[in-house]
Write a protein that holds these residues in place. Sequence first.
Motif, mmCIF file in Angstrom:
data_model
loop_
_atom_site.group_PDB
_atom_site.id
_atom_site.type_symbol
_atom_site.label_atom_id
_atom_site.label_comp_id
_atom_site.label_asym_id
_atom_site.label_seq_id
_atom_site.Cartn_x
_atom_site.Cartn_y
_atom_site.Cartn_z
ATOM 1 N N UNK A 1 -6.874 -3.875 7.211
ATOM 2 C CA UNK A 1 -5.060 -4.489 7.734
ATOM 3 C C UNK A 1 -5.429 -6.199 7.085
ATOM 4 N N UNK A 2 -5.665 -6.688 6.815
ATOM 5 C CA UNK A 2 -6.135 -8.510 6.750
ATOM 6 C C UNK A 2 -5.841 -8.571 5.262
ATOM 7 N N UNK A 3 -5.867 -7.376 4.448
ATOM 8 C CA UNK A 3 -5.849 -7.472 2.711
ATOM 9 C C UNK A 3 -4.022 -7.041 2.800
ATOM 10 N N UNK A 4 -3.898 -6.276 3.939
ATOM 11 C CA UNK A 4 -2.379 -5.956 4.012
ATOM 12 C C UNK A 4 -0.868 -7.085 3.823
ATOM 13 N N UNK B 1 1.186 -0.571 -0.524
ATOM 14 C CA UNK B 1 -0.224 -0.793 0.126
ATOM 15 C C UNK B 1 -0.091 0.440 1.189
ATOM 16 N N UNK B 2 1.205 0.299 2.411
ATOM 17 C CA UNK B 2 1.809 1.084 3.148
ATOM 18 C C UNK B 2 1.328 3.031 2.993
ATOM 19 N N UNK C 1 -1.838 7.877 2.595
ATOM 20 C CA UNK C 1 -2.658 8.669 1.990
ATOM 21 C C UNK C 1 -3.798 9.175 2.297
ATOM 22 N N UNK C 2 -5.216 7.893 2.668
ATOM 23 C CA UNK C 2 -5.828 7.887 2.572
ATOM 24 C C UNK C 2 -5.944 8.640 3.708
ATOM 25 N N UNK D 1 7.233 -1.694 6.960
ATOM 26 C CA UNK D 1 7.441 -0.579 7.570
ATOM 27 C C UNK D 1 7.826 0.523 8.647
ATOM 28 N N UNK D 2 9.169 0.119 8.616
ATOM 29 C CA UNK D 2 9.869 1.067 8.741
ATOM 30 C C UNK D 2 10.530 2.548 6.869
#
Length: 795
Positions: A430-433, A691-692, A697-698, A776-777
């Motif tokens: 989350x921080x990397x994002x 990235x999102x 996917x993971x 995000x949307x």
Amino acid sequence: MNVRRGHLPRERSRAWGRSRDLAMGGRFAFAGGREGWVRVLLTAVGVGLGVALLLLTTAIPNALAVRHDRDEARLDYTYDQKHKPKAADTLVISDANSNYHGSDIRGRLVEPEGPRAPLAPGLATYPAPGDMVVSPALKRLLDSADGKLLRDRLPYRVVGTIGEPGLIGSHELAYYAGAKNLTPRIDGWQTARITAFGNPHPSPPDKTDPVLILLILVVFVVLLMPVAVFIAAAVRFGGERRDRRLAALRLVGSDSRMTRRIAAGEALAGSLVGLVFGTVFFLLGRHLAGSVEILGISVFPSYLNPTPALALLVAVTVPAAAVLVTLFAMRGVVIEPLGVVRTAKPSRRRLWWRLLLPLGGLAMLAPMIGQGRSNGEFNQYLVIGGVLLLLVGVTALLPWVVEAVVARLGTGNVAWQLAVRRLQLNSGSAARMVNGIAVAVAGAVALQMLFAGVESDYTKVTGQNVEQTQMQVQNLRGGAFISAAEKFSATKGVRKATALGTLQVGDRSWNSKGAPGTSSSVTVGDCAALREVARLTSCHDGDVFVARGGDRGMDADTAKLARPGRKLYFDTGDGFSKGPDLVWPVPSGLQQVRAIKGPNENVYSGFLMTPAALPHRMTGLVSGQVYLSLDESVPDVHEYVRNTAARIDPLADSIVWAANEQSTKFTSIRTGLLVGATCVLALIGASLLVSQLEQLRERKMLLSALIAFGTRRRTLSLSVLWQTAIPIALGLLLASTVGLTLGAVLLKMVGATVGVDWASVLTMSGIGATVVLVVTLLSLPPLWRLMRPEGLRTE
């Protein structure tokens, strides 16, 4: 040395083994089936976007140099006080620049005087009188509905287009129009007779202001740092699945070092593909650059050629960084044959070494506090290093801040609990994002503070009374000036037009040796105009006044000259040669009046003359200006004024008044920052989206399991929003703190008062939050597709 096969020296054997492990990692990246290819593709896209922007950055110096060279090559200003004679190789050219809806238009009227007249860059031949050749962008504008008012201003027939060598940008508005009888307008600056294009008097560049150099250095660091952060994040896409594959390798016998080298090989393969993608993205962007204009700046694709050395540096640095980042990321991961220990609760992150980075940056910047214009240049290496360490400190501190905060978050609804638990298990992802957003915002806040703090040094008050006058039209001559006030008064949106012309008179001929011993100015205007510069009790066309109340020396000279019957001589020269003697006998019955400040805040003392009192031979020598009061609620009122000015005199210069004006260098740096920030924000958005999607996917299996157990889609969607909102809120808070600190230090360095522009801070933070919200949307539709029980199927 004789070495038997199978007994290579130990160092050679180790190097061979390491290379073999890296190569094996590369093969795993491409031989891992669909999952492997998807991970490589995501990594390549993320790295490629960063590489494309880095290549664009390396191309900017060349683009600026080409723009400057082309602008110099077409230069036609001579500022020469020597009158060149007409010849077979001379060209008379006039500056007819204009503006339309905020865009500058470079206009030239040309009159070749012989077959060998110099040809302007980009032209095959000069247009005939009444014709013009235009830039492609100007042609598109004239052909569009938006160009209607501009077509009225340029009453020429388009017969061709200007080639690329004659333009500095693909969206530049420019034209060359054929004209006649330009010779009488030669004055050395607006109209000149030339034999070649280019700067006839090149001078060494001015010494650059140390504060402007500081601004440029900080701008480049702030714009490039988020790119590096995103590239570092992109090479770690798919980390959880990769670690599970590495656990399988441990099961079949590889040791921990070999496993890490294989992981580095996978990252290296993705980064190499990313270099290819980045090159393709750059070439596509380079091709599209000709169709884009950002904040008034445009280029041709041919301008964007990266410097070979810098391009090579990017090609070497990115793969090397991918390997180093992967090895660094795996230092705290224990990969065992039966799994990855990272899935358990990780050990708490240490704070002490993370604080050393921003403290080191402050230590590097501290010695330069108080330097600048008066105390020497700033050390460029210390500036770059200090700003880099502070911004890197954001990326180091943010994971610790996120981990410390989410560990203390309490209970809530199901969506909140899902989000918090996910962050508690893996706060690093989350921080990397949001690291890139945080770095960009921190740098932007600091730059906004620095720009706001030094803006007053590069802004000067013009002294123009914008409440009374909103536009000025100058360089009106002769009969055009005499009738100008009436024509402007009839223009749509003009409330009042005040036309004032100027001449010089002296006590002896201006052609004699030396200037006249006593001289004064003559202001020409109708009665309404003269009432704007003096207190008149009565006025009729044909009256002459003597105005006092200005400069004492001018008042004394005027008193000597204003004797009825005395012969005075008008200055009829054009700056190059002397004109004929024109004698004016001072009439009797001169009215004495008091001069007041005119529309341009000047006091018009001397002789005041109405048009009928002006000797007929002097009418063509009057050079005047018109001051206009406008109803600015009328749409396109400025364009109506410019059109009227062009009809009166094609060489009239229309100026919109402003209370302040800024240094062009300062404005150029700020424009460059805005252009670069726009590109970086586009990269941030694209990279965040990739990235999102990779994180979703993971978590495909987990999402499918939650749906199978009856979790509502609305709950999962809200949990994804919370997982983004919490880190971005913490990131923006940290970024604002670091940005304010850096901004305060930079202001101290330039000796400016430390102040916080909270509106800019909130704006920068809002932009960063908006980018994340939009990303995000955009990721919600893929999320909904993943939230199906069928996602539990596996092979």
